[in-house]
Design an enzyme around this catalytic site. Structure first.
Site, PDB file in Angstrom:
ATOM      1  N   GLU A  96       0.865  -1.187   0.000  1.00  0.00           N
ATOM      2  CA  GLU A  96       0.000   0.000   0.000  1.00  0.00           C
ATOM      3  C   GLU A  96       0.900   1.235   0.000  1.00  0.00           C
ATOM      4  OE1 GLU A  96      -2.822   0.326   3.208  1.00  0.00           O
ATOM      5  OE2 GLU A  96      -3.800   2.028   2.289  1.00  0.00           O
ATOM      6  N   GLY A 122       3.025   2.480  10.860  1.00  0.00           N
ATOM      7  CA  GLY A 122       2.848   1.663  12.067  1.00  0.00           C
ATOM      8  C   GLY A 122       2.716   0.178  11.759  1.00  0.00           C
ATOM      9  N   ALA A 123       1.889  -0.138  10.750  1.00  0.00           N
ATOM     10  CA  ALA A 123       1.632  -1.538  10.419  1.00  0.00           C
ATOM     11  C   ALA A 123       0.829  -1.591   9.139  1.00  0.00           C
ATOM     12  CB  ALA A 123       0.849  -2.204  11.547  1.00  0.00           C
ATOM     13  N   MET A 124       0.646  -2.812   8.631  1.00  0.00           N
ATOM     14  CA  MET A 124      -0.081  -2.962   7.366  1.00  0.00           C
ATOM     15  C   MET A 124      -0.968  -4.195   7.394  1.00  0.00           C
ATOM     16  SD  MET A 124      -0.689  -1.823   4.377  1.00  0.00           S
ATOM     17  CE  MET A 124      -1.912  -2.647   3.361  1.00  0.00           C
ATOM     18  N   GLU A 125      -2.202  -4.008   6.905  1.00  0.00           N
ATOM     19  CA  GLU A 125      -3.253  -5.009   7.058  1.00  0.00           C
ATOM     20  C   GLU A 125      -3.313  -6.052   5.949  1.00  0.00           C
ATOM     21  OE1 GLU A 125      -3.763  -1.689   6.330  1.00  0.00           O
ATOM     22  OE2 GLU A 125      -5.418  -1.430   4.934  1.00  0.00           O
ATOM     23  N   GLU A 140      -5.342  -3.110  12.642  1.00  0.00           N
ATOM     24  CA  GLU A 140      -5.018  -3.897  11.445  1.00  0.00           C
ATOM     25  C   GLU A 140      -5.951  -5.101  11.329  1.00  0.00           C
ATOM     26  OE1 GLU A 140      -3.215  -2.223   9.584  1.00  0.00           O
ATOM     27  OE2 GLU A 140      -2.333  -0.930  11.097  1.00  0.00           O
ATOM     28  N   HIS A 171      -9.287  -4.136   9.915  1.00  0.00           N
ATOM     29  CA  HIS A 171      -9.260  -3.907   8.467  1.00  0.00           C
ATOM     30  C   HIS A 171      -9.711  -5.154   7.697  1.00  0.00           C
ATOM     31  CE1 HIS A 171      -7.834   0.065   7.492  1.00  0.00           C
ATOM     32  NE2 HIS A 171      -6.659  -0.040   8.089  1.00  0.00           N
ATOM     33  N   GLU A 221      -9.890   3.827   6.328  1.00  0.00           N
ATOM     34  CA  GLU A 221      -9.065   4.279   7.449  1.00  0.00           C
ATOM     35  C   GLU A 221      -9.877   4.983   8.541  1.00  0.00           C
ATOM     36  OE1 GLU A 221      -6.441   2.999   7.910  1.00  0.00           O
ATOM     37  OE2 GLU A 221      -5.654   2.425   5.956  1.00  0.00           O
TER      38      GLU A 221
END
Ligand code: HT7
Ligand code: ZN
Length: 873
Positions: free
Chosen positions: A122, A263-266, A300, A303, A322
């Site tokens: 992303e 921070g992080a990715m889903e 996450e 999501h 988001e």
């Protein structure tokens, strides 16, 4: 660079139904073979060429239905691949590319972190792996085969469910095949290969499906992943209970990496995290870290429905996933912790990050209508204001209809790429309401200001509230329409009793909808002159001007039934004093004693009942908050002086009681990150900070003792933070001791970098420059850069905004250096300039010159050039 516009959206001329990826991992020459099942999209332009996106990929082979395509029939570059006359029927395209994950310092696409392979796709990273229709409305079913050296990457993870794994005979290589049955856009693709330790457990979903949960971390750090795993399990249960959403694969894997842009990715079934938001132990993580881990793990995971099952049609709809997912994670944290305390924390962040963005040259609507670089739109406005819109919707339609609307949205849009209109349509249908006026919240940038005046008529026993609203001009939006603003409100008698309110304009939940430029409402049967309590729970993301005296506000601090407004009342009184002190306006001794006496009463009567809440009440608005309130010709030195002085006065007036808290609230038993324990530590540490502001010697002694005896990172770091406010040998000694103790803990050293970068003293810039040469610092690692340089620029407003412009010059230098490695990181750092226009003239000129110099620099990335140009507009 071209501008992408929402109004130009066109469906893709082709769709991709299935993707088979074969990825042969190698440090510098990774080979990717993508086999794409394509077909014309009946909704797309029938005669269009096939244009695949690419970014720094090397084409090694291309065939259509198994036959090599002649060179004359396609055009390939590092940026894209075009086939002018593709078949107008289903066909298979096989693309072979070569990429270099070790050279990938942008951390987008396939890259290496501590030797492990991982991906970030992303928003537009998949095109750095292979040529593709890299847009969120092209959704395909993926099968991924990953191959690697067994020693280098014993763990191989992909999206979906594991299908097959094995060794490649006669070699030291092995492979794994993963299949994800849920169609997804390319931005949710992920793979991981590396040496990783694991903690795991089984989870049974509400319909009885078994799911294997696992968190992968650097080997040896497995114990520190236990809290994240627990937070995941609680998130899954909560989403079932509160939203009726169940998980849909056989496995759910989380991998922590040390180099990560956000921070992080889903990614579907394979979330990848910045290790800062996974790893925690009492010795290395603070209460805040534990709370952030819980929130981001939840975010996450949530999501999976709000983002993955229902994704976005295009990147203009980013808030659809988001904003909604932030709302969902906020609700989760509120349920797991204290709702009012969490709400105050949310609003503090919103005001600090989003209100400032909305007041800056970077202001944009929650759903922007144009962009040059989408990475620059992962903003507080899209995330935090986006969440506030969902919250307002729930306030307006009520809890039951909100849940019915969510169910309809998820069910109807499952498996599709949706829009904000689809979301609102679901709520219109379940309520029969027209939400077109409400939808302005997505389109209009700027923070509305609501001005409220109250009039009591003793003879008629009525109380009237007159409201007006106005939204300031923002870039590209000179004139604004009135918004639909939910105002949750109530009346409190001057002696503190709640007054039964009655007005036909206020609904059963105590909410009045202000949807005109001005409006009034009248309460009847009001026996005495009341104090209004408006925007309870911060029912709308607006600024408020209210003609209440400090005395009346302090009635709310003591008596309001709404905890948010109790906190808000104290903040408003403090802010009035701070603004006056900062700008040289008259402040009487009585004004200050009024506040400190009210806080004294609060400390005596209330503080121990809810220490977490008390810690918030006893924390003054930050220097940046004060600057935002002053908003023009800001002098950060004057603000710092004013805040230091008010803090000293409040601390001195209450020093005995604060000292008692400090002794009383010391942690006795083993550390627990739960909210109640964290609240006690928060109050104790706020007390220590106030003591040190009032009596340096006592403060230093208590802080030093706490530093030496602390049994957890929260207390140790808080005492070190207090010591950093007191120049001298004790501070330097403690800083050295801390860095030696944690020399092998990069995430802890980040705290040490950040603490020093936020020292409110003249020598800080030189200190920061010196720390850039520290062996633990690396300009390639986003966490390090954000901790040292980011903290200096974003959280030390006095020293970043030095009158001589040296803070600006330093940031410009780092932004330009970082831009060559990691444009996203550089662009984010650069947003620290966003408040430059409100500074006083000398600073303003320095900032403008610095921004202009950046703008003129050759070879800027699209990310940095977009931010710098918008900042100067
Ligand atoms: N949806 C994720 C966004 C994200 C991201 C965006 C651009 C560059 C790198 C990135 N890493 C993660 C995170 C989230 O909101 O959940
Ligand atoms: Zn998100």
């Amino acid at each position: 660079t071209p501008v992408i516009r929402l109004e130009d959206y066109q469906p893709s001329p082709f769709v991709i139904e299935r993707v088979e990826l074969d990825v042969r991992l190698h440090p510098t020459t990774t080979r990717v073979t993508a086999t794409l099942a394509l077909k014309p999209n009946p909704k797309g332009r029938p005669d269009a060429p096939l244009v695949l996106d690419g970014d720094e990929v090397n084409l090694k082979g291309l065939s259509l239905d198994g036959r090599a395509i002649p060179a004359a029939e396609f055009e390939a570059s590092a940026q894209g691949l075009t086939i002018a006359q593709p078949p107008r029927r289903p066909f298979t395209l096989t693309i072979e590319t070569e990429i270099d994950p070790t050279a990938n310092t942008q951390l987008m696409g396939l890259y290496r972190s501590s030797g492990n392979y991982c991906t970030q796709c992303e928003a537009e990273g998949f095109r750095r792996i292979t040529y593709f229709l890299d847009r969120p409305d092209v959704m395909a079913v993926y099968t991924t085969r990953i191959e690697a050296d067994r020693d280098e990457a014993p763990v191989l993870l992909g999206n979906g469910n594991p299908v097959e794994a094995g060794n490649i005979a006669g070699t030291n290589r092995h492979y794994a095949v993963w299949h994800d049955p849920h169609p997804k856009p390319a931005y949710l693709f992920a793979l991981v290969g590396g040496r990783l330790g694991k903690v795991g457990k089984d989870f049974t979903t509400m319909s009885g499906r078994k799911v294997k949960l696992a968190v992968y971390v650097e080997p040896g750090k497995e114990e520190r992943a236990a809290y994240a795993l627990d937070a995941l399990e609680r998130s899954m249960r909560w989403d079932e209970r509160v939203f009726g959403r169940e998980y849909d694969l056989d496995e759910f894997n989380i991998v922590a990496v040390s180099d990560f842009n956000m921070g992080a990715m889903e990614n579907k079934g394979l979330n990848i995290f910045n290790d800062k938001y996974v790893l925690a132990s009492p010795e290395t993580a603070t209460d805040m870290d534990y709370a952030n881990i819980e929130a981001i793990i939840a975010h996450e995971y949530f999501h999976n429905w709000s983002g993955n099952r229902v994704t976005c049609r295009d990147w203009f709809q980013l808030c659809l996933k988001e904003g909604l997912t932030v709302f969902r994670d906020q609700e989760f944290s509120s349920d797991e912790r204290s709702r009012p305390v969490h709400r105050i924390a949310e609003v503090k962040t919103l005001r600090a990050r989003q209100f400032s963005e909305d007041a800056s040259p970077l202001a944009h609507p929650v759903r922007p209508t144009q962009y040059r670089e989408i990475n620059n739109f992962y903003t507080a406005t899209v995330y935090e204001k986006g969440a506030e819109i969902v919250r307002m919707l729930k306030t307006i339609i009520g809890e039951a209809d909100f849940r019915r609307g969510m169910d309809l949205y998820f069910d109807r849009c499952d498996g599709t790429a949706a829009t904000v209109e689809d979301f609102l349509q679901a709520f219109s249908e379940v309520t029969g309401r027209d939400l077109s006026h409400f939808s302005h919240w997505y389109a209009q940038a700027g923070t509305p200001r609501v001005t409220i005046k109250g009039t009591y008529d003793e003879a008629a026993q009525t109380y009237r509230l007159d409201f007006t609203q106005a939204t300031p001009a923002t870039p590209g939006q000179p004139n604004k329409e009135p918004m639909a603003i939910p105002v949750a409100l109530g009346l409190v008698a001057q002696d503190g009793r709640p007054l039964a309110t009655s007005s036909d304009r206020v609904n059963a939940q105590g909410v009045f909808i202000l949807d005109k430029a001005s409006d009034s409402l009248t309460f009847t049967n009001v026996p005495s002159h009341p104090v209004p309590s408006v925007f309870r729970g911060f029912s709308a993301p607006v600024k408020t001007s209210l003609d209440l005296s400090n005395t009346e506000l302090l009635v709310l601090l003591r008596h309001d039934s709404d905890a948010f407004n109790r906190w808000q009342a104290a903040q408003t009184v403090a802010m009035r004093l701070l603004v006056a002190l900062s700008t040289g306006a008259a402040v009487t001794d009585a004004d200050i004693t009024g506040l400190s006496a009210a806080l004294e009463m609060f400390i005596e009567d209330d503080a121990m009942r809810d220490p977490a809440f008390a810690a918030l009440v006893l924390t003054l608005p930050s220097e940046a908050d004060i600057a935002q309130e002053i908003a023009a010709d800001v002098d950060p030195d004057a603000i710092h002086k004013a805040r230091t002085e008010l803090k000293r006065r409040i601390g001195s007036a209450n020093i005995g009681q604060l000292w008692e808290f400090h002794q009383l609230l010391a942690d006795l038993g083993p550390y627990s990150p739960d909210a109640a324990s964290a609240g006690r530590r928060a109050l104790r540490n706020v007390a220590l900070d106030l003591i040190a502001g009032a009596d340096k010697r006592l403060g230093e002694r208590l802080a030093r003792e706490q530093f030496d005896t602390a049994g957890n990172m929260t207390d140790r770091l808080a005492s070190l933070s207090v010591l950093t406010t007191l120049p001298g040998a004790a501070r330097e000694g403690a800083l050295t001791q801390f860095s030696e103790r944690y020399r092998d803990e990069p995430l802890v050293l980040d705290k040490w970098f950040a603490l020093q970068a936020t020292i409110l003293e003249e020598g800080t810039l030189e200190r920061v420059k010196g720390l850039m040469n520290h062996p633990a610092f690396s300009i390639n690692n986003p966490n390090r850069v954000r901790s040292l340089v980011g903290s200096f620029a974003m959280a030390n407003q006095m020293q970043f905004n030095r009158a001589d412009g040296a803070g600006y010059a330093f940031l410009a230098e780092i932004v330009l250096r970082a831009d060559e490695l990691n444009p996203q990181l550089a662009a984010r750092l650069l947003t620290a300039f966003s408040a430059w226009r409100m500074m006083e003239e000398t600073r303003r000129k320095h900032a403008q010159q610095t921004l202009q110099a950046i703008a003129e620099h050759p070879n800027l990335s699209r990310d940095v050039s977009d931010i710098v140009n918008r900042s100067l507009e």
